[in-house]
Design an enzyme around this catalytic site. Sequence first.
Site, PDB file in Angstrom:
ATOM      1  N   GLU A 166      48.937  50.177  39.936  1.00  0.00           N
ATOM      2  CA  GLU A 166      49.080  48.411  39.901  1.00  0.00           C
ATOM      3  C   GLU A 166      48.318  47.900  38.820  1.00  0.00           C
ATOM      4  O   GLU A 166      47.697  48.487  37.945  1.00  0.00           O
ATOM      5  CB  GLU A 166      48.195  47.862  41.140  1.00  0.00           C
ATOM      6  N   ASP A 180      45.492  49.915  36.742  1.00  0.00           N
ATOM      7  CA  ASP A 180      44.805  51.147  37.290  1.00  0.00           C
ATOM      8  C   ASP A 180      45.816  51.966  37.590  1.00  0.00           C
ATOM      9  O   ASP A 180      46.882  52.034  38.131  1.00  0.00           O
ATOM     10  CB  ASP A 180      44.519  50.568  38.922  1.00  0.00           C
ATOM     11  N   GLY A 225      38.283  41.452  37.985  1.00  0.00           N
ATOM     12  CA  GLY A 225      36.789  41.068  38.526  1.00  0.00           C
ATOM     13  C   GLY A 225      35.886  41.223  37.341  1.00  0.00           C
ATOM     14  O   GLY A 225      36.296  41.897  36.411  1.00  0.00           O
ATOM     15  N   SER A 247      41.178  44.146  45.773  1.00  0.00           N
ATOM     16  CA  SER A 247      39.696  44.567  46.070  1.00  0.00           C
ATOM     17  C   SER A 247      39.843  45.662  47.143  1.00  0.00           C
ATOM     18  O   SER A 247      38.938  45.887  47.750  1.00  0.00           O
ATOM     19  CB  SER A 247      38.923  43.333  46.566  1.00  0.00           C
ATOM     20  N   ARG A 302      43.947  44.336  33.722  1.00  0.00           N
ATOM     21  CA  ARG A 302      43.423  45.607  33.965  1.00  0.00           C
ATOM     22  C   ARG A 302      44.503  46.498  34.458  1.00  0.00           C
ATOM     23  O   ARG A 302      45.168  46.195  35.711  1.00  0.00           O
ATOM     24  CB  ARG A 302      42.252  45.519  34.943  1.00  0.00           C
ATOM     25  N   GLU A 358      39.114  37.229  49.155  1.00  0.00           N
ATOM     26  CA  GLU A 358      38.122  37.964  48.252  1.00  0.00           C
ATOM     27  C   GLU A 358      37.388  36.731  47.450  1.00  0.00           C
ATOM     28  O   GLU A 358      36.908  36.803  46.285  1.00  0.00           O
ATOM     29  CB  GLU A 358      38.929  38.415  47.030  1.00  0.00           C
ATOM     30  N   ASN A 369      46.363  44.453  37.320  1.00  0.00           N
ATOM     31  CA  ASN A 369      45.832  43.222  37.916  1.00  0.00           C
ATOM     32  C   ASN A 369      45.654  41.854  36.678  1.00  0.00           C
ATOM     33  O   ASN A 369      45.251  42.535  35.570  1.00  0.00           O
ATOM     34  CB  ASN A 369      44.254  43.467  38.152  1.00  0.00           C
ATOM     35  N   TYR A 398      32.197  47.163  45.737  1.00  0.00           N
ATOM     36  CA  TYR A 398      31.061  46.087  45.638  1.00  0.00           C
ATOM     37  C   TYR A 398      29.830  46.229  46.436  1.00  0.00           C
ATOM     38  O   TYR A 398      29.003  45.405  46.508  1.00  0.00           O
ATOM     39  CB  TYR A 398      31.820  44.549  46.285  1.00  0.00           C
TER      40      TYR A 398
END
Length: 332
Positions: free
Chosen positions: A292, A279, A298, A168, A277, A32, A294, A238
Site C-alpha cells: 500500500e 510499504d 505517521g 495503522s 510512504r 487513528e 500512504n 505504537y
Amino acid sequence: MAVSPATQTFVTDLAGIDQLHVLVLAGGLSYERDVSLRSGRRVLDALRAVGVEAELRDADVALLPALTADPPDAVVIALHGATGEDGSLRGVLDLCDVPYVGCDARASRLAWDKPSAKAVLREAGIPTPDWVALPHDRFSELGAVAVLDRIVDRLGLPLMVKPAQGGSGLGAAVVREAGSLPAAMVGCFAYDQTALVERYVPGMDVAVSVIDLGEGPQALPPVEIVPRNGVYDYAARYTAGRTTWHAPARLDQETTERVAEVALAAHGALGLRDLSRVDLIVDAAGQPHVLEVNVSPGMTETSLLPLAVQAAGLDFGRVLGALVRRAAARPR
C-alpha cells in the site's frame, strides 16, 4: 542510499522560512486520532525548531472560520485515517485557496482506496500481491462460507485481511488456516465495509519514504520492520518494545536499488507529490511487492518516515521546512 548533494543544499537553505505562518492539522475523528495528535505535535516541534511560525489545530467546526480569518501560508496535514487521506479535506483546502504539503485530492482518494490503488499499480506493471475486494453486503448476500471457500481456492493460504480503506494496521490480520478466515473478516468489517483479502507474501517488511525537495522525487533509505509477534499491527506500530526497526534496511545494494525504483514508480503511478510512504514486502528472491501507499505518513517517535530521514543524514525539521516552503510557493 544517499540523498543527492543538491537536495542536501536545498534542505540547508531555508532562507525566509521564519516569515511563513504554517498550520499543522491533527486529530480528527477517525480511529487513528491519538496517533494523529502525536504526529501533529512532533511536526509542530520540528517546524518551530527551524524557525517556522507554526500552530496546531484540529479539523473541526472551527477550522473553516480560522482559515478565512487568518489564512496560513501553508498547511501540513498530520491527520491519519479518512479525514487526512481520503481527499475530502484536501478538496476543502483547495476551495479555500490554501496550499498544503502533499498530493492533491484526486491522488489522495486513489491511494486511500487500496483496491483501486493496487489496480493502478498492477496496470503500471508494478508488482503487488493478488487480491480480492469484498464488500460486507456481497459477503452476506452470496453466502459467507461459499465466498470464503472460493477465496482460499483462488488465492491460497496464508492470506492477509485488512480494511480496503484505513491505516495503522487496524483491522488487519494474517490468516494461516482456512478456519481462521471468518473471524479475520469479522474483525476487518469492524473498521470498514469492504475487506481487502490478498495473498500473503512472506519476506522482509520494508517501508520506503519518498520526498521531493525540489529536485524531483527521491527515495530515502528503506526501513526494515521486524515486529516481535510477526505482524505489524497497531500494537506493534505504537507500543514500545513491540517492534525493531533497521534504518537502513539490511538489504544488499542491488535489492536496495530495486526497492527504491519500485517505490518511486508507485509514487509516480498514483500521481503523488511532496511525500509518501510505500510499504512493501521483499521476498526471498529479493523481489519487492507493494502492499500500500500512504499519503499522510505517521510522524511519531516510532514512525517510519522520520526514521528514514534520520538514516539519510537529514534533519527532520529542515525537511519539513523545505516541504512547507515548496507548498507555500506552489501556484494556486
